[in-house]
Design a protein around this motif. Structure first.
Motif, PDB file in Angstrom:
ATOM      1  N   ALA A  62       0.718  -1.065  -0.110  1.00 42.63           N
ATOM      2  CA  ALA A  62       0.033  -0.034   0.195  1.00 42.63           C
ATOM      3  C   ALA A  62       0.884   1.145  -0.013  1.00 42.63           C
ATOM      4  N   ARG A  63       2.057   1.102   0.600  1.00 41.88           N
ATOM      5  CA  ARG A  63       2.845   2.274   0.808  1.00 41.88           C
ATOM      6  C   ARG A  63       3.492   2.726  -0.634  1.00 41.88           C
ATOM      7  N   ARG A  64       4.032   1.701  -1.263  1.00 43.10           N
ATOM      8  CA  ARG A  64       4.904   1.760  -2.416  1.00 43.10           C
ATOM      9  C   ARG A  64       4.313   0.919  -3.521  1.00 43.10           C
ATOM     10  N   PRO A  65       3.085   1.084  -4.042  1.00 43.31           N
ATOM     11  CA  PRO A  65       2.503   0.167  -5.032  1.00 43.31           C
ATOM     12  C   PRO A  65       3.175   0.248  -6.202  1.00 43.31           C
ATOM     13  N   GLU A  66       3.616   1.412  -6.568  1.00 42.22           N
ATOM     14  CA  GLU A  66       4.743   1.633  -7.971  1.00 42.22           C
ATOM     15  C   GLU A  66       5.841   0.652  -8.034  1.00 42.22           C
TER      16      GLU A  66
END
Length: 281
Positions: A62-66
């Motif tokens: 969720a914090r770094r989906p990219e």
């Protein structure tokens, strides 16, 4: 010169044994180097591109989906009771208002879930501190011992029926009571960066699905292997594995999206991410 194997993270907990046992014993051949660690350590390695594939916390995605692709139909969660993610307390949860809850740095998802459940489900306000939960489980009368602690993984399984921290709050149960949906604690993800640099000759989804399916088909062998490595009876292991789900179907995705929506509403993440799935090789 032979190319180094792509690296695959493996949480050092009993709960992922049904995924990895067949890989570790050669029953499912694969071309990955398995790397062992606590959830937070594997999260950090995934952030840094040190692993190509890993089981990672739902919050890390969720914090770094990219940075990631989610492997399809593979997760670790529960539809209700999970047994290995517990708030253990000296008093009923309703009486924790204003008291201190100790959490570990080993987990991210469970901490954020606990914050949501206490604030919006139980309606109690607590003070969170980070520290060594194992220390107070073994020495509950030590000065400074907290009113309650979040314990996860094998430590949670060992903490059931604690003589002092005798009130147990199972976070999987409480999420189901609050939302009516299953909870997904962890996902298997591919690092977009590491996959490009290291190359993936084998589809990790196929390898991990094969490991899971082997365990489903050979549960007696899995239970015997678990008893050799962990201090639990066959009956306790059956109960635990029965609580866990390794699927990421429509209902699990609904629960995961709701969790992300509530994290965003609480300011824990900027916005709820889309679920971007691994396209395969």
């Amino acid at each position: 010169m032979a190319q180094p194997k792509p690296r695959m993270g493996r949480i050092e907990y009993l709960n992922v044994l049904p995924i990895y046992h067949a890989l570790e014993t050669g029953r499912v051949p694969h071309g990955y180097e398995l790397v062992y660690g606590q959830p937070s350590a594997l999260n950090a390695m995934m952030q840094n591109g040190e692993l190509a594939v890993a089981s990672t916390s739902s919050v890390e995605y969720a914090r770094r989906p990219e940075k990631y692709w989610i492997l399809p139909d593979l997760a670790i969660g529960s539809y209700g009771t999970v047994l290995s993610v517990l708030l253990v307390s000296r008093c009923p949860v309703a009486d924790l208002d204003g008291k201190t809850v100790l959490v570990s740095t080993a987990t991210h998802t469970s901490v954020t879930l606990l914050k949501l459940l206490l604030k919006d489900h139980a309606r109690v306000s607590v003070k969170f501190e980070t520290g060594n939960t194992a220390e107070y489980l073994t020495m509950p009368d030590k000065p400074g011992a907290p009113a309650a602690m979040l314990v996860i993984g094998d430590e949670a399984l060992r903490s059931r029926n604690h003589p002092v921290y005798s009130h147990m709050w199972d976070l999987g149960e409480e999420w189901l009571a609050w939302t009516g949906l299953p909870f997904t604690f962890g996902l298997w993800v591919v690092s977009r960066d590491a996959a490009k640099r290291q190359g993936l000759a084998e589809d990790p989804a196929h390898v991990l699905h094969a490991g899971r399916d082997w365990s489903y088909a050979n549960m007696d062998t899995l239970l015997a292997a678990a008893q050799e490595r962990y201090p639990y009876s066959r009956e306790a292991l059956i109960e635990y594995f029965h609580c866990l789900s390794y699927k990421l179907g429509d209902l699990e995705q609904q629960g995961l999206r709701l969790f992300y929506d509530r994290l965003a509403a609480a300011g824990e993440i900027p916005k709820a991410p889309d679920l971007a799935f691994w396209p395969g090789i």
